[in-house]
Design an enzyme around this catalytic site. Sequence first.
Site, PDB file in Angstrom:
ATOM      1  CG  HIS A  62       4.995   1.398  12.667  1.00  0.00           C
ATOM      2  ND1 HIS A  62       6.316   1.960  12.749  1.00  0.00           N
ATOM      3  CD2 HIS A  62       4.839   2.997  12.225  1.00  0.00           C
ATOM      4  CE1 HIS A  62       6.356   3.153  11.850  1.00  0.00           C
ATOM      5  NE2 HIS A  62       5.168   4.109  11.972  1.00  0.00           N
ATOM      6  CD  GLU A 115       6.932  -3.601  13.413  1.00  0.00           C
ATOM      7  OE1 GLU A 115       7.203  -4.039  12.550  1.00  0.00           O
ATOM      8  OE2 GLU A 115       5.441  -2.636  13.223  1.00  0.00           O
ATOM      9  CB  CYS A 166      11.549   1.613  11.978  1.00  0.00           C
ATOM     10  SG  CYS A 166       9.597   2.172  13.583  1.00  0.00           S
ATOM     11  CG  LEU A 198      -9.932   9.713 -12.307  1.00  0.00           C
ATOM     12  CD1 LEU A 198      -9.844   8.911 -13.760  1.00  0.00           C
ATOM     13  CD2 LEU A 198      -8.270  11.152 -12.631  1.00  0.00           C
ATOM     14  CG  LEU A 202      -1.588   5.338 -21.293  1.00  0.00           C
ATOM     15  CD1 LEU A 202      -2.447   4.471 -21.735  1.00  0.00           C
ATOM     16  CD2 LEU A 202      -0.674   4.693 -19.922  1.00  0.00           C
ATOM     17  CB  SER A 235       4.267  10.830 -23.407  1.00  0.00           C
ATOM     18  OG  SER A 235       3.900  11.895 -23.905  1.00  0.00           O
TER      19      SER A 235
END
Length: 365
Positions: A48, A50, A73, A202, A298, A300
Site C-alpha cells: 500500500h 504508506e 488499514c 473501446l 444511456l 435506460s
Amino acid sequence: MKSPMHRALQLARQAIGNTRPNPPVGAVLVRDGQIIGEGVTQPRGGPHAEVMAISEARDLAKNATLFTTLEPCSYHGYTGPCVPIIVQSGISEVHIAAVDPNPRVHGSGIAALKSAGVNVLVGEETEQALAIMEPHFKWITTGLPFVTAKYAMTMDGKTATATGHSQWISGIESRERTHGMRSGSDAVMVGIGTVLHDDPQLTVRDRNDRPLKTQPLRIVVDTYHRTPDDARILKPPFPTLVAVTRNAHASGQRSIHPTTQIVEFPIADDRVDLKALLKYLGDHEITSVLVEGGGKLLASFFHQNLVDKVAVFLAPILLGGDVPHTPWDGTGAHRTDDGLRLTDVTVEHIGPDILLTGYPYKEST
C-alpha cells in the site's frame, strides 16, 4: 514546499485505474520540512501507499510525519496491515484526508495508531480525497460499481448529423481525455447499436494510437447477441464481456474469441437487466464503469437512476435540422420540472471543447 497532502493527492490521482479493487491512495513522509518518502498503492497484492513511502524513507522515517489520503488499514487482506508497519517505523504523526468506509477498517486504523502513541489528525483535504476515491467508496459500501455516463454533443444538442455521421463531434484533446477516463475505469460499456454503427475498439490508446498494456474490461449490452464475430471490440488480447439474455440467438452462448465471455442476464423491459449486470460486475470486483452510449443504453441508465456521474463534452459546432440525434433516446421529460438536475457541476476547457461534469440530484429516501 507544496503542501504534503496536496502531493499525496497528486500521487493518488496517478494511481487511478491501477489499484483495483483497492482504492488509489497516495502517501508522503516529511521530516524537518523535507519530503523523505513517497508512495502510491500498488496493483493487487502489492504494498500500500504508506508502506511504499516508508520503504523509500527507510531509517529516516523515525519521528517523521506521514500524510496519507486514506486511513491506513488494520487488517490482513491481500497484504498485511499498514498500521503495525507505521508504528514500527517510529513515525510520530499521521495526517489522514479521509476515513476508510470499509467496515473492516472504518476508524479502527485511527484507533490503533492513537493507542500506539501516534498523534493522528483527520480531515485535511477530505473533499479532494473523496472525489479521487468515489468509485471505491460506492463499491465498498454498496457492492455496486460507480457509473459515469459520458457523451459528446454539439452546442445545439446533437450527437450526429441527419445522416448519422458523428466522427468526430469532439476535438482531439477531448478524445485524448476520453482515453484517460477509460484508463481510470475498471470497465467501459456500450450498447449493441454503437457496436453495429461505429465498430469501436473501446481500448485505451496513446497519442500514436497504440493500445496500452493495461486495459479496462470492454462490455457490450446485447440482448439478442447480434455482435458480429469480426467486431473490433471482440478482438484479443484484451477481454470483452457480452451481456445477453435468454432471447439471444442460438449462437449467443459461445464466442470464437478466447478473450470474450458471453454471460446471460435476466430480462427487464425486453432488455438486459442493467441492475443485475451491475451487481454481477460488483461481485467480480469491477468498481467503476464508464458508459459511452449509445442513446438507448444511456436512456435506460438514466431512467433507472443508475448513473452516479455525468461527463459531457460540448463541442463548438452547430448542426441544425429537426432530426433528433440527441444523447438519449426516448420521449424525454414532459416538463422542465421533470428533467434530471445535476449538482456540483464543474466546467473545464479541453482544447476547443468544454467538459461539463456533474452528479445527478437524488432525493434522500
